[in-house]
Design an enzyme around this catalytic site. Structure first.
Site, PDB file in Angstrom:
ATOM      1  N   HIS A 234       7.702  -4.667  11.555  1.00 19.39           N
ATOM      2  CA  HIS A 234       6.926  -3.445  11.413  1.00 19.39           C
ATOM      3  C   HIS A 234       6.482  -2.960  12.791  1.00 19.39           C
ATOM      4  O   HIS A 234       5.302  -2.859  13.113  1.00 19.39           O
ATOM      5  CB  HIS A 234       5.716  -3.697  10.493  1.00 19.39           C
ATOM      6  CG  HIS A 234       4.943  -2.465  10.100  1.00 19.39           C
ATOM      7  ND1 HIS A 234       3.925  -1.945  10.879  1.00 19.39           N
ATOM      8  CD2 HIS A 234       5.032  -1.647   9.036  1.00 19.39           C
ATOM      9  CE1 HIS A 234       3.415  -0.886  10.291  1.00 19.39           C
ATOM     10  NE2 HIS A 234       4.070  -0.671   9.163  1.00 19.39           N
TER      11      HIS A 234
ATOM     12  N   ASP B 229       0.330  -4.296   7.363  1.00 18.49           N
ATOM     13  CA  ASP B 229      -0.611  -3.210   7.615  1.00 18.49           C
ATOM     14  C   ASP B 229      -2.064  -3.596   7.356  1.00 18.49           C
ATOM     15  O   ASP B 229      -2.667  -3.247   6.342  1.00 18.49           O
ATOM     16  CB  ASP B 229      -0.195  -1.975   6.804  1.00 18.49           C
ATOM     17  CG  ASP B 229       1.078  -1.368   7.380  1.00 18.49           C
ATOM     18  OD1 ASP B 229       1.922  -2.137   7.868  1.00 18.49           O
ATOM     19  OD2 ASP B 229       1.222  -0.135   7.368  1.00 18.49           O
TER      20      ASP B 229
ATOM     21  N   HIS C 204       0.846  -1.197   0.000  1.00 15.61           N
ATOM     22  CA  HIS C 204       0.000   0.000   0.000  1.00 15.61           C
ATOM     23  C   HIS C 204       0.883   1.250   0.000  1.00 15.61           C
ATOM     24  O   HIS C 204       2.085   1.173   0.252  1.00 15.61           O
ATOM     25  CB  HIS C 204      -0.950  -0.006   1.197  1.00 15.61           C
ATOM     26  CG  HIS C 204      -0.270   0.152   2.531  1.00 15.61           C
ATOM     27  ND1 HIS C 204       0.557  -0.803   3.065  1.00 15.61           N
ATOM     28  CD2 HIS C 204      -0.305   1.157   3.449  1.00 15.61           C
ATOM     29  CE1 HIS C 204       0.986  -0.403   4.254  1.00 15.61           C
ATOM     30  NE2 HIS C 204       0.490   0.794   4.505  1.00 15.61           N
TER      31      HIS C 204
ATOM     32  N   HIS D 234       1.545   3.955   1.897  1.00 13.75           N
ATOM     33  CA  HIS D 234       2.004   4.795   3.001  1.00 13.75           C
ATOM     34  C   HIS D 234       3.523   4.853   2.880  1.00 13.75           C
ATOM     35  O   HIS D 234       4.161   3.928   2.341  1.00 13.75           O
ATOM     36  CB  HIS D 234       1.583   4.213   4.358  1.00 13.75           C
ATOM     37  CG  HIS D 234       0.175   4.570   4.745  1.00 13.75           C
ATOM     38  ND1 HIS D 234      -0.620   3.769   5.533  1.00 13.75           N
ATOM     39  CD2 HIS D 234      -0.565   5.673   4.456  1.00 13.75           C
ATOM     40  CE1 HIS D 234      -1.801   4.347   5.707  1.00 13.75           C
ATOM     41  NE2 HIS D 234      -1.795   5.499   5.066  1.00 13.75           N
TER      42      HIS D 234
ATOM     43  N   HIS E 235      -7.072  -1.929   5.832  1.00 19.61           N
ATOM     44  CA  HIS E 235      -6.241  -0.820   6.316  1.00 19.61           C
ATOM     45  C   HIS E 235      -6.916   0.466   5.849  1.00 19.61           C
ATOM     46  O   HIS E 235      -7.719   0.417   4.905  1.00 19.61           O
ATOM     47  CB  HIS E 235      -4.827  -0.981   5.712  1.00 19.61           C
ATOM     48  CG  HIS E 235      -3.764  -0.175   6.386  1.00 19.61           C
ATOM     49  ND1 HIS E 235      -3.516  -0.241   7.729  1.00 19.61           N
ATOM     50  CD2 HIS E 235      -2.849   0.696   5.877  1.00 19.61           C
ATOM     51  CE1 HIS E 235      -2.509   0.572   8.028  1.00 19.61           C
ATOM     52  NE2 HIS E 235      -2.093   1.149   6.922  1.00 19.61           N
TER      53      HIS E 235
ATOM     54  N   ASP F 229       6.139   4.434   4.756  1.00 20.94           N
ATOM     55  CA  ASP F 229       7.041   3.398   5.264  1.00 20.94           C
ATOM     56  C   ASP F 229       7.049   2.148   4.390  1.00 20.94           C
ATOM     57  O   ASP F 229       7.852   1.241   4.622  1.00 20.94           O
ATOM     58  CB  ASP F 229       6.717   3.053   6.738  1.00 20.94           C
ATOM     59  CG  ASP F 229       5.255   2.730   6.989  1.00 20.94           C
ATOM     60  OD1 ASP F 229       4.388   3.281   6.285  1.00 20.94           O
ATOM     61  OD2 ASP F 229       4.982   1.912   7.886  1.00 20.94           O
ATOM     62  N   HIS F 230       6.172   2.102   3.370  1.00 22.40           N
ATOM     63  CA  HIS F 230       6.117   0.940   2.481  1.00 22.40           C
ATOM     64  C   HIS F 230       6.466   1.290   1.039  1.00 22.40           C
ATOM     65  O   HIS F 230       6.494   0.404   0.195  1.00 22.40           O
ATOM     66  CB  HIS F 230       4.724   0.305   2.530  1.00 22.40           C
ATOM     67  CG  HIS F 230       4.356  -0.122   3.917  1.00 22.40           C
ATOM     68  ND1 HIS F 230       4.446  -1.422   4.342  1.00 22.40           N
ATOM     69  CD2 HIS F 230       3.964   0.607   4.986  1.00 22.40           C
ATOM     70  CE1 HIS F 230       4.100  -1.484   5.629  1.00 22.40           C
ATOM     71  NE2 HIS F 230       3.805  -0.265   6.040  1.00 22.40           N
TER      72      HIS F 230
HETATM   73 ZN   LIG Z   1       3.261   0.696   7.756  1.00 18.80          ZN
END
Ligand SMILES: [Zn+2]
Length: 301
Positions: free
Chosen positions: A262, A204, A63, A65, A141, A67-68
């Site tokens: 994570h 997530d 996805h 966001h 999510h 951090d990904h």
């Molecule tokens: Zn994340």
């Protein structure tokens, strides 16, 4: 000898910490490298882990966001700078196409490598090779997210003593493998089922059907456990799992090796994640991930 292992590039959720980079994971599966969820700083973590741009064949983003996915810009430019000699395929939720476009073309550079965009918009099979099928399942999510799994096709293992007892040797071994029978002797008489290996990557998400479907029967499961159990309210509200929930999923799914990762920066005791996953009844092999860790896919049973 085929290599199947996970290389952990980063293990922090939301923000990097002094000890944890943003997310990032490379799966080596025979001759292929699949990069999952490259967060910010992934290019440098690859260098530190001994992973080259040439090792990459596929990129899977759960996805959009940061951090990904913030690492996509750097990794894609590096692939082109190094003139990787093969095509790269990228999978990501189609609803995030505008983010992928921005990250792919964040700054000026010379494109030298074909990068195929293969966005995901439904559960199902994304790719089939000789050594795996890549599948996606929708997660739960606040932004659309998909988890991924690799399923190796089942095969058959030839049994030398059975072959010998039927007097089958030389070219006849190949013939019975190809044709399924040789006279009265069937392939089943001289071989046994070799179950394909399974790997899943679940990031997530709250608990949902997709989590269980991805985890089912996995030899190696990489799953987020952002929170500890006492913060389950926060986990549900923000669309995440706790360590105990991740452990219970792995227990119910019959996972052999569970990798927790994570982590929220609010916690300083990694052992507590392991303790809570165990308390949920998971009895297989358990690893609390840290940056630059390598985890082999467990040997076949
Ligand atoms: Zn994340």
């Amino acid at each position: 000898m085929s290599v199947r292992e996970l290389v952990v590039l980063g293990t922090a959720s939301q923000v990097p910490t002094r000890h944890r980079n943003h997310n990032g994971y490379l799966l080596r599966w025979d001759g292929e490298g699949i990069l999952f969820d490259p967060g910010e700083g992934t290019q440098r973590q690859m260098l530190r882990a001994g992973v080259a741009a040439h090792d990459l064949h596929r990129i899977c983003v759960t996805h959009f966001h940061g951090d990904h996915s913030l690492g996509l810009a750097g990794v894609i430019q590096r692939i082109n700078l190094d003139r990787v000699p093969h095509e790269i395929t990228a999978h990501y939720p189609r609803s995030g196409q505008r983010f992928f476009d921005r990250l792919r073309y964040a700054t000026a550079y010379r494109e030298t490598v074909p990068l195929t965009e293969a966005p995901v918009d439904a559960d199902g099979t994304l790719a089939s090779t000789d050594s795996y099928e890549l599948e996606a399942r929708k997660l739960s999510h606040p932004v659309e997210a998909y988890g991924y799994r690799l399923v190796e096709p089942d095969g058959r293992r030839m049994l030398p003593e059975r072959l010998a007892s039927y007097g089958i040797r030389g070219a006849d071994v190949g013939r019975i493998q190809r044709e399924g029978a040789l006279g009265d002797v069937t392939l089943g008489d001289v071989s046994e089922l070799r179950r394909g290996q399974r790997f899943a990557f679940v990031m997530d998400t709250r608990l949902c059907d997709g989590v269980y479907e991805l985890a089912q029967g996995c030899d190696l499961l990489v799953i987020e456990s952002t929170f500890l159990d006492e913060d389950v309210r926060l986990a549900v509200d923000h669309g995440h799992l706790t360590a105990g929930q991740a452990g219970a999923v792995a227990r119910d799914a019959g996972v052999r090796h569970l990798v927790l990762t994570h982590f929220s920066q609010r916690y300083s005791e990694p052992e507590e994640f392991a303790r809570q996953a165990r308390a949920a009844g998971f009895e297989g092999e358990l690893t609390v991930a840290h940056d630059l860790l390598r985890v082999p896919v467990p040997k076949r049973q």
